[in-house]
Design an enzyme around this catalytic site. Structure first.
Site, mmCIF file in Angstrom:
data_model
loop_
_atom_site.group_PDB
_atom_site.id
_atom_site.type_symbol
_atom_site.label_atom_id
_atom_site.label_comp_id
_atom_site.label_asym_id
_atom_site.label_seq_id
_atom_site.Cartn_x
_atom_site.Cartn_y
_atom_site.Cartn_z
ATOM 1 N N ARG A 39 0.841 -1.206 0.000
ATOM 2 C CA ARG A 39 0.000 0.000 0.000
ATOM 3 C C ARG A 39 0.868 1.244 0.000
ATOM 4 O O ARG A 39 1.782 1.373 0.814
ATOM 5 C CB ARG A 39 -0.907 0.003 1.233
ATOM 6 C CG ARG A 39 -1.658 1.319 1.484
ATOM 7 C CD ARG A 39 -2.501 1.187 2.736
ATOM 8 N NE ARG A 39 -3.152 2.420 3.147
ATOM 9 C CZ ARG A 39 -2.897 3.066 4.293
ATOM 10 N NH1 ARG A 39 -1.978 2.597 5.121
ATOM 11 N NH2 ARG A 39 -3.550 4.164 4.600
ATOM 12 N N ARG A 80 -8.107 18.075 9.004
ATOM 13 C CA ARG A 80 -7.048 18.074 10.008
ATOM 14 C C ARG A 80 -6.957 19.422 10.721
ATOM 15 O O ARG A 80 -7.361 20.459 10.177
ATOM 16 C CB ARG A 80 -5.691 17.749 9.369
ATOM 17 C CG ARG A 80 -5.611 16.351 8.796
ATOM 18 C CD ARG A 80 -4.213 16.007 8.307
ATOM 19 N NE ARG A 80 -4.156 14.668 7.758
ATOM 20 C CZ ARG A 80 -3.994 13.567 8.486
ATOM 21 N NH1 ARG A 80 -3.863 13.677 9.795
ATOM 22 N NH2 ARG A 80 -3.957 12.375 7.923
ATOM 23 N N LYS A 224 -13.508 2.558 0.758
ATOM 24 C CA LYS A 224 -13.207 2.515 2.187
ATOM 25 C C LYS A 224 -14.457 2.936 2.970
ATOM 26 O O LYS A 224 -14.984 4.028 2.777
ATOM 27 C CB LYS A 224 -12.031 3.428 2.514
ATOM 28 C CG LYS A 224 -10.735 2.975 1.878
ATOM 29 C CD LYS A 224 -9.613 3.977 2.061
ATOM 30 C CE LYS A 224 -9.187 4.097 3.505
ATOM 31 N NZ LYS A 224 -7.996 4.990 3.635
ATOM 32 N N THR A 282 -6.573 -1.424 10.054
ATOM 33 C CA THR A 282 -6.340 -0.503 11.165
ATOM 34 C C THR A 282 -6.147 -1.230 12.500
ATOM 35 O O THR A 282 -7.034 -1.956 12.958
ATOM 36 C CB THR A 282 -7.474 0.534 11.334
ATOM 37 O OG1 THR A 282 -7.793 1.099 10.068
ATOM 38 C CG2 THR A 282 -7.018 1.646 12.264
#
Length: 486
Positions: A39, A80, A224, A282
């Protein structure tokens, strides 16, 4: 022994490339340890660094003679924090912090954001989760240029950490201009899989697929699942995507953490029903960032994902920035092998189903698996130019080790996402006798096949003239095995 082997894990391993493993030597060692797909995370690094990583991966693949796949992960509209005036910033219970407009805070209690419309879309009463949910706040008042929030779960904040807004309807597109640019680069560079972050609807997936099609890319699109809206539109998203990732990091913040295990099972079930590969990701071996052994809970997490029906498990920081990237892959592989031994003994004949979209291919794959199991074949061989027949077969969960053989390098790399399918390169697919001779030579050289062993061969659509699908049983010729050994 060079990969693939008939004894390796059926569940696939995806490893994230980062500073801990981005040398050619480490990449080769990771492939030899069991990595099927690498990835590249576009949330970190530059285009030049991504291109260099891809070059090294392809070189490592050639050096190891294993057609490892590459997944390009688009970062999507990840919101963020900006730069904090006080970094790190301890946040105590009941403390008030304010999101303000602009990029420069004037006070330690002021926060800025990478999402310019944040102040317009926040409302009083909205929950704000920071740093993967470690710090929680609620909006208590708002003006045009300030949203005052009260800390409801204390912790420590740092600059550039993520912001999650569970339940807040955001107008931001699932693909930012830089995501479009990265997707185009991936299409032109021959990337095998491209994952789309923060999917909210099936139309997000279709937009990326249309973009890739316009550049004649064969990359599979992975959706996702990390937003509540995605869970609400799950069936349509799974139908539109080529595969799905259970992205538990952000999903566990967007929905209550107590809901995450059941959500994972629901996503995997939806993918099984629609015959789509599914990745669980994760914190699978999170403690292995700094420890050579995982916790018992992490080992159970990997095993349960496999028992639930996951096709792949993904390592993130464990391999990208961890102290033990090789050990993390080897540990995951050992857990997979042990779990699969128990899983395969519990598979029942009613697991087979004919897929309405590919009825003939799925029926033939089912028949081939049943035939291979009933005659105790040593191997099931699927000849395919596109990987499509292997894709369908993988969701049927064969007890017999399966080889996906092709003369198409892209198809070989794509098959690394399919459970139980081990990609093997051959020179041609048109002559079934020559094809089986090549497989015999390959198996006998590596001492995985012996004279008298049975093998079931399936040819996919278009491999043989006017043959829709064909299933044959072969016996390995002892004399040809002796020639291969010599």
């Amino acid at each position: 022994m060079p990969r693939p082997t008939l004894q390796e894990a059926s569940t696939k391993i995806i490893a994230t490339v980062g500073p801990a493993c981005d040398s050619l030597e480490k990449l080769v060692e990771l492939i030899e340890s069991g990595v099927d797909v690498f990835r590249i995370n576009t949330a970190h690094g530059s285009r030049e660094s991504h291109a260099e990583t891809l070059r090294k991966i392809r070189q490592a693949s050639e050096q190891s003679s294993f057609p490892v796949g590459v997944l390009l992960d688009l970062s999507g509209p990840k919101i963020r924090l900006g730069t904090l005036l006080q970094d790190p910033l301890p946040c105590e219970m009941g403390m008030e912090l304010s999101f303000v407009s602009g990029d420069e805070p004037n006070d330690a209690t002021e926060l800025t954001s990478s999402y310019k419309r944040l102040l317009q879309e926040l409302q009083v009463g909205d929950n704000v989760m920071l740093a993967d949910g470690i710090v929680s706040m609620v909006v208590v008042s708002k003006t045009d240029d300030r949203a005052v929030c009260r800390v409801t779960s204390p912790g420590v904040l740092r600059s550039r950490q993520g912001i999650n807004l569970p339940g807040v309807k955001l107008s931001v597109s699932s693909m930012r201009p830089e995501d479009v640019d990265n997707a185009i680069w991936g299409a032109q560079a021959g990337i095998d899989f491209i994952s789309l972050s923060f999917v909210r609807s099936a139309s997000d997936v279709r937009s990326l697929k249309d973009l890739l099609t316009s550049y004649e890319s064969m990359a599979l699109v992975i959706a996702k699942i990390e937003k509540r809206e995605a869970m609400e539109d799950l069936d349509a998203i799974v139908e539109a995507a080529d595969g799905v990732m259970v992205a538990r990091g952000d999903l566990g913040v967007e929905i209550d953490v107590s809901e995450t295990p059941v959500a994972q099972k629901r996503i995997i079930d939806a993918c099984t029903e629609k015959m789509k590969p599914v990745i669980v990701a994760t914190q699978m071996l999170d403690s292995m960032h700094h420890c050579p052994r995982p916790t018992r809970a992490e080992a159970s997490d990997v095993a349960n994902a496999i028992l639930d029906g996951a096709d792949c498990c993904m390592l993130s920081g464990e391999t990208a920035i961890g102290d033990f990237p090789i050990e993390a892959v080897q540990t995951m592989r050992r857990i997979m092998l042990h779990t699969e031994r128990n899983l395969l003994t519990e598979l029942s004949p009613d697991r087979f189903k004919v897929n309405s979209k590919y009825p003939i291919t799925s029926a033939v794959a089912q028949s081939a698996i049943m035939l291979a199991e009933s005659v105790s074949a040593k191997v099931l061989v699927i000849a395919t130019r596109s990987g499509g027949t292997a894709w369908v077969e993988s969701k049927q969960r064969s007890l017999v080790p399966t080889l996906g053989v092709s003369d198409n390098e892209e198809a070989l790399r794509r098959m690394n996402l399919f459970w139980g399918v081990k990609p093997v390169r051959v020179s041609q697919l048109d002559d079934a006798t020559q094809l089986f001779d090549e497989i015999t030579a390959w198996g006998c050289r590596s001492q995985m096949l012996n004279g008298g062993d049975l093998a079931v061969l399936v040819t996919g659509n278009g491999v043989m003239d006017r043959a829709h699908n064909l299933v044959m049983v072969h016996t390995v010729d002892p004399d040809k095995c002796k020639i291969a050994w010599n």
